[in-house]
Design an enzyme around this catalytic site. Structure first.
Site, mmCIF file in Angstrom:
data_model
loop_
_atom_site.group_PDB
_atom_site.id
_atom_site.type_symbol
_atom_site.label_atom_id
_atom_site.label_comp_id
_atom_site.label_asym_id
_atom_site.label_seq_id
_atom_site.Cartn_x
_atom_site.Cartn_y
_atom_site.Cartn_z
ATOM 1 N N HIS A 64 0.827 -1.116 -0.109
ATOM 2 C CA HIS A 64 0.072 0.130 -0.068
ATOM 3 C C HIS A 64 1.024 1.143 0.182
ATOM 4 C CE1 HIS A 64 -3.669 -2.197 1.004
ATOM 5 N NE2 HIS A 64 -4.220 -1.165 0.573
ATOM 6 N N GLY A 108 0.458 -5.227 1.170
ATOM 7 C CA GLY A 108 -0.467 -5.502 0.329
ATOM 8 C C GLY A 108 -0.160 -6.245 -0.985
ATOM 9 N N TYR A 138 -6.536 -5.146 8.663
ATOM 10 C CA TYR A 138 -6.921 -6.032 7.368
ATOM 11 C C TYR A 138 -8.198 -6.085 7.352
ATOM 12 C CZ TYR A 138 -4.076 -7.455 3.566
ATOM 13 O OH TYR A 138 -3.780 -7.702 2.168
#
Length: 259
Positions: A64, A108, A138
């Site tokens: 991310h 991610g 998450y």
């Protein structure tokens, strides 16, 4: 497609993540370029796709883009989050996608790679899933994808410890298909792609969809879903969530207080 490079030849498409200045972080812009590239390959009726980073990369993707995580009490990982969009696009793409992994995989980006149909990695690669290290809650879809791919116990260790996993352990756990010497990586991935491309594209597309449906056939009750969402909300509303992101940008270990 400024942040990815696209090529296709002989029924094989190749998408190269190409934003080295930001370690191929999964920003909204990069994910849009990635999904646009897959859409173009679908129009070209490719029979297999290779997803990779540039040759010589030390980091496949840093996961991310932390600068895009909200700090205003909004859920950071919703259905429309760029990573969720990328994963769904991979899952619904009608041809197999091979992740050719050179360089370490963080956060991610682990789910992005594990969502691919086949994973061929260099033997020195590591995978680290780090939401617990930075205080990011998450979401259900992400955890479910990890469990389906890696099994409950491996998933728990990776999520709880948030430490790099050597690729050999993931091969032994049948999560990664193969780990090969770096000088053989492109040859192995390309050979496999060529083998797939010579088979019936209609049958392979059907098989991919059948496997997707069978692997996701366990549904959560509305009550369970709402309870988990409530737990997640308490995390992204917490001081620890703010602390995790602040510590990341200050390049120091976060001090979590559990509140």
């Amino acid at each position: 497609m400024g942040l990815v490079e696209l090529a296709f030849s002989d029924w094989i498409g190749t998408i190269t993540l190409n934003n080295p200045k930001k370690l191929n972080a999964l920003s909204e812009e990069l994910i849009k370029d990635f999904c646009d590239a897959l859409e173009e390959l679908k129009r070209q009726s490719v029979r297999v796709v290779i997803l990779r980073a540039p040759a010589g990369s030390k980091i496949f993707s840093a996961g991310h883009d932390m600068r895009e995580l909200p700090l205003d009490g909004r859920d950071p990982l919703t259905y429309t989050d760029p990573l969720r969009l990328a994963v769904r696009t991979i899952e619904y793409f009608p041809a197999p996608i091979i992740a050719m992994v050179e360089g370490s995989v963080w956060g991610g980006a682990c789910e992005l790679v594990l969502s691919c149909d086949i994973i061929i990695a260099a033997e020195d690669v590591t995978f680290a899933i780090t939401p617990a290290k930075i205080g990011v809650p998450y979401n259900i879809s992400g955890v479910q994808n990890l469990i389906i791919t890696g099994g409950t116990h491996i998933c728990k260790e990776m999520l709880f410890a948030a430490q790099p996993f050597p690729v050999k352990r993931l091969v032994d756990a049948e999560i990664v298909n193969r780990a090969v010497p770096i000088d053989q990586l492109e040859t192995v991935a390309q050979t496999l792609a060529e083998q797939i491309s010579k088979n019936s594209p209609l049958v392979i597309s059907l098989l991919k969809e059948e496997i997707r449906l069978l692997s996701t056939s366990h549904n959560l009750s509305p009550e369970t879903f709402e309870r988990v969402q409530s737990m997640r909300r308490s995390v992204y509303d917490s001081d620890d969530y703010q602390e995790g992101i602040k510590a990341f940008f200050e390049k120091r270990p976060p001090i979590f207080k559990g509140k």
